[in-house]
Design a protein around this motif. Sequence first.
Motif, PDB file in Angstrom:
ATOM      1  N   ALA A  21       0.830  -1.208   0.000  1.00  0.00           N
ATOM      2  CA  ALA A  21       0.000   0.000   0.000  1.00  0.00           C
ATOM      3  C   ALA A  21       0.863   1.256   0.000  1.00  0.00           C
ATOM      4  CB  ALA A  21      -0.933  -0.007   1.205  1.00  0.00           C
ATOM      5  N   VAL A  22       1.880   1.271   0.843  1.00  0.00           N
ATOM      6  CA  VAL A  22       2.776   2.428   0.940  1.00  0.00           C
ATOM      7  C   VAL A  22       3.498   2.660  -0.381  1.00  0.00           C
ATOM      8  CG1 VAL A  22       4.951   3.203   1.983  1.00  0.00           C
ATOM      9  CG2 VAL A  22       3.096   2.363   3.442  1.00  0.00           C
ATOM     10  N   LEU A  23       4.012   1.601  -0.975  1.00  0.00           N
ATOM     11  CA  LEU A  23       4.817   1.736  -2.186  1.00  0.00           C
ATOM     12  C   LEU A  23       3.988   2.054  -3.422  1.00  0.00           C
ATOM     13  CD1 LEU A  23       7.299  -1.220  -1.616  1.00  0.00           C
ATOM     14  CD2 LEU A  23       7.789   1.223  -1.379  1.00  0.00           C
ATOM     15  N   TYR A  24       2.712   1.660  -3.418  1.00  0.00           N
ATOM     16  CA  TYR A  24       1.881   1.827  -4.611  1.00  0.00           C
ATOM     17  C   TYR A  24       0.981   3.059  -4.561  1.00  0.00           C
ATOM     18  CZ  TYR A  24       3.431  -2.484  -6.803  1.00  0.00           C
ATOM     19  OH  TYR A  24       4.196  -3.447  -7.434  1.00  0.00           O
ATOM     20  N   GLY A  25       1.162   3.926  -3.565  1.00  0.00           N
ATOM     21  CA  GLY A  25       0.473   5.204  -3.672  1.00  0.00           C
ATOM     22  C   GLY A  25      -0.315   5.690  -2.479  1.00  0.00           C
ATOM     23  N   ALA A 266      -4.800   1.245  -5.131  1.00  0.00           N
ATOM     24  CA  ALA A 266      -3.953   2.346  -4.673  1.00  0.00           C
ATOM     25  C   ALA A 266      -3.348   3.101  -5.843  1.00  0.00           C
ATOM     26  CB  ALA A 266      -2.851   1.821  -3.748  1.00  0.00           C
ATOM     27  N   ARG A 267      -2.817   2.384  -6.820  1.00  0.00           N
ATOM     28  CA  ARG A 267      -2.118   3.074  -7.912  1.00  0.00           C
ATOM     29  C   ARG A 267      -3.087   3.850  -8.800  1.00  0.00           C
ATOM     30  NH1 ARG A 267      -1.865   1.074 -13.140  1.00  0.00           N
ATOM     31  NH2 ARG A 267      -3.125  -0.778 -13.454  1.00  0.00           N
ATOM     32  N   ILE A 268      -4.300   3.324  -9.010  1.00  0.00           N
ATOM     33  CA  ILE A 268      -5.244   4.004  -9.898  1.00  0.00           C
ATOM     34  C   ILE A 268      -5.838   5.239  -9.219  1.00  0.00           C
ATOM     35  CG2 ILE A 268      -7.434   3.786 -11.126  1.00  0.00           C
ATOM     36  CD1 ILE A 268      -5.010   2.482 -12.455  1.00  0.00           C
TER      37      ILE A 268
END
Length: 410
Positions: A21-25, A266-268
């Motif tokens: 979660a942290v790394l993907y946004g 998360a990324r979107i």
Amino acid sequence: MRNKKPELLIPAGSLMLLKIAVLYGADAVYIGGDMYGLRAGAKNFSPEDMKEGVAFAHQHGKKVYVTANITAHNEDLDGVKAYFKELKEIGPDALIISDPGVFMAARDICPEIEVHISTQSNNVNYDTFKFWHKLGAARVVTARELSIEEIKGIRDNIPDELEIETFIHGAMCISYSGRCLLSNYFTGRDANLGACTHPCRWKYYIMEEKRPGEYLPVWENERGTYIFNSKDLCMIEHIPDLVYAGIDSYKVEGRMKTALYVANVARIYREAIDDYFEDEELYRSKIAYYKAEVQKGIYRQFTTGFFYGKPTHETQIYDSNTYVKEYTFLGIINGKNEEGLYGFEQKNKFSVGDVIEVMKPSGEIVETTVKRMVNDEGEDIESCPHPGQQIYIDVDVKLGEYYILRSESL
């Protein structure tokens, strides 16, 4: 309207998912400990994992909120207080609480940690928000039964420093603010103590008292219906309205979901929020793309919930309780072996020669072909049919730790 960019708050059911979660946004992640949260079925966090997760998030400039939102009984209170003493040492950024007794314990034991009031507290009017603010809450989570205009009305009538958090994506509950009694009634597992069995996803029939064994149709047909089974919430194409309402934190549901779900959502949403605050026309031009990408995980059909008025029968799914699964989660890269092959713990089967996709923390998606596959004993294999096995692959792109592998579902 608030001009500051809202927080993107992503769920995590394990230490690995927190890191994803942290790394993907995500700007912040909410998690549960071993006790006192409403997702007892999630893997949840031991104190050691929580310490590591909080440290990892803080190293990346992100926040961690810990759920303690059970409806506490007398016998729970001593344990809750002991738990808060542990959390005082760990140092998360906030506690998510619904019970007034639990709230008082948190303010007494760890006043330096913010308290956020859970959606379980049925927060539907601005005076409720002001009530919690006077007691020391930094943030209140809206009930899911509120419209955009109702949330805007709350924003206009509360102190500017009091933050509003709202669910904008994920599973919906058929009970008011999630306070469900069905699970306890049918199975003895209490949803308000974290053990929900999700009976809203089951198939139901009607039987008339004097005609036992004769099943009557409910809405659809004689095969029964999933009458309580709501579509999933998705507001990816309505970010301008969320900004208009003055919401400070956009919350995604899903502490029991996979890494593919966490990373993809998360990324979107990260991309969509950033695009909107860079240029609204850019955001609007990419709505079709956002909608297509957010479906490349698992989901039920989508709805906007209560944001634009009370839902109708069209927000329910009557013929199935299953997810749509457009993409299959294969694994997360966790290192290399001596030969330089990329390692991961396999989640679903795929084979040498398959074309798969790699999701990077940057949000980029690349396609690659599996050229070789080796098991944890160094033996070449043609496919990996055993979930949980450590596998190593050779592909024609460079991979890194926490890259996610997925494939289009057939």
